[in-house]
Motif scaffolding. Structure first.
Motif, short mmCIF file in Angstrom:
data_model
loop_
_atom_site.label_atom_id
_atom_site.label_comp_id
_atom_site.label_asym_id
_atom_site.label_seq_id
_atom_site.Cartn_x
_atom_site.Cartn_y
_atom_site.Cartn_z
N THR A 120 -9.14 -9.63 -2.46
CA THR A 120 -8.32 -8.11 -2.31
C THR A 120 -9.01 -7.15 -3.30
N ARG A 121 -9.63 -7.47 -4.25
CA ARG A 121 -10.12 -6.60 -5.20
C ARG A 121 -11.36 -5.91 -4.41
N GLN A 122 -12.37 -6.84 -4.12
CA GLN A 122 -13.35 -6.37 -3.32
C GLN A 122 -13.19 -5.84 -2.18
N ALA A 123 -12.03 -5.84 -1.35
CA ALA A 123 -11.92 -5.08 -0.30
C ALA A 123 -11.21 -3.80 -0.28
N GLY A 124 -10.69 -3.66 -1.54
CA GLY A 124 -10.19 -2.45 -2.29
C GLY A 124 -11.78 -1.59 -2.65
N LEU A 125 -12.55 -2.12 -3.38
CA LEU A 125 -13.73 -1.42 -3.76
C LEU A 125 -14.55 -1.04 -2.71
N GLN A 126 -14.60 -1.89 -1.52
CA GLN A 126 -15.23 -1.74 -0.38
C GLN A 126 -14.66 -0.42 0.29
N THR A 127 -13.63 -0.18 0.24
CA THR A 127 -12.83 0.89 0.93
C THR A 127 -13.15 1.96 0.14
N GLU A 128 -12.88 2.07 -1.14
CA GLU A 128 -13.28 2.96 -1.93
C GLU A 128 -14.75 3.52 -1.58
N ALA A 129 -15.51 2.69 -1.73
CA ALA A 129 -17.20 3.08 -1.49
C ALA A 129 -17.39 3.78 -0.17
N ALA B 71 -5.07 3.19 -0.60
CA ALA B 71 -3.72 3.05 -0.98
C ALA B 71 -3.30 1.63 -0.51
N PHE B 72 -3.35 1.38 0.87
CA PHE B 72 -3.00 0.18 1.53
C PHE B 72 -3.72 -1.08 0.72
N GLU B 73 -4.89 -0.92 0.50
CA GLU B 73 -5.54 -2.17 -0.14
C GLU B 73 -5.32 -2.14 -1.37
N SER B 74 -5.04 -1.02 -2.36
CA SER B 74 -4.37 -1.10 -3.67
C SER B 74 -3.07 -1.88 -3.61
N ALA B 75 -2.29 -1.70 -2.52
CA ALA B 75 -0.99 -2.39 -2.50
C ALA B 75 -1.06 -3.81 -2.30
N ARG B 76 -2.15 -4.12 -1.64
CA ARG B 76 -2.57 -5.95 -1.27
C ARG B 76 -2.88 -6.37 -2.50
#
Length: 239
Positions: A87-96, A73-78
């Motif tokens: 920021t998109r890649q950071a969010g995808l990495q956290t999801e994976a 949720a934090f990466e999505s808010a970023r």
């Protein structure tokens, strides 16, 4: 003479007396049984101890799921505030990472010892709920990334926050269920170990009484008889 011979030859044979096991064989069987029980108790204790010890790592992984559910949720808010490729890649990495951790937890729970599985009867329910919420969370995250405008991304982010709260509750429940299963399994293991030790003590006590009644007492009686005969007392004992 012929008649008596025929009568003797046609007389039915007396039934053979059943062979009884010797005392040494019986005692050997008892001690073999005791050795088997002790060995089984040792193996079972080691297996259960290792299984319970492995749940410590499983609880840690479940705790990481709880942390990753909030990091998603934090990466999505970023991304809502800074919609760029980093920021998109950071969010995808956290999801994976969340999905990989969730798959590992589900696999380890599926291969838990039956004693732990029966103690944690709500584990499958918690895992199923986490999976259902995560599917909704993934859809919400995809909507956030798909929105071209900032206002639309913020609106989609609200659903991400809601699912993150639900994920936190369900992962907390999973951790609590694992801790409860570990505690219950420890108590059951102690009960099994003590029960087997009590059975061993009963078998040992039975062996002692058996040896006393079938070996020790007859030997004492023979020794007493031999002593009396040596002293010239040939009368029956007790006269």
């Amino acid at each position: 003479m012929l008649y008596s011979y025929r009568a003797m030859s046609t007389s039915p044979l007396s039934p053979a007396r059943p062979r009884r096991l010797s005392i040494s064989v019986k005692l050997g069987g008892v001690f073999l049984l005791l050795a088997a029980i002790a060995s089984g108790n040792l193996v079972l204790s080691n297996v259960l101890h290792d299984s319970i010890a492995n749940t410590v790592g499983l609880i840690n992984q479940s705790g990481q799921l709880r942390y990753l559910s909030q990091k998603v949720a934090f990466e999505s808010a970023r991304f809502v505030l800074e919609p760029n490729e980093a920021t998109r890649q950071a969010g995808l990495q956290t999801e994976a990472e969340f999905e990989m951790r969730h798959a590992n937890v589900a696999n380890e729970i599926a291969h838990l010892h039956p004693l732990l599985r029966s103690a944690g009867d709500t584990l499958d329910q918690h895992l199923q709920q986490v999976d259902q919420i995560w599917q909704r969370q993934r859809a919400a995250l995809a909507r956030v990334r798909a929105q071209p405008e900032s206002a639309a991304r913020r609106a989609a982010q609200r659903d991400v926050v809601i699912q993150a709260r639900l994920l936190l509750e369900r992962t907390d429940g999973l951790v609590s269920s694992l801790q409860h299963a570990t505690h219950t399994a420890n108590r059951r293991m102690d009960f099994i170990v003590y029960l087997v030790q009590a059975l061993e003590a009963l078998f040992m006590l039975g062996a002692v009484f058996y040896v006393r009644s079938r070996i020790t007492r007859p030997i004492h009686a023979l020794t007493d008889t031999a002593r009396r005969f040596a002293a010239g007392l040939f009368a029956a004992h007790g006269d």
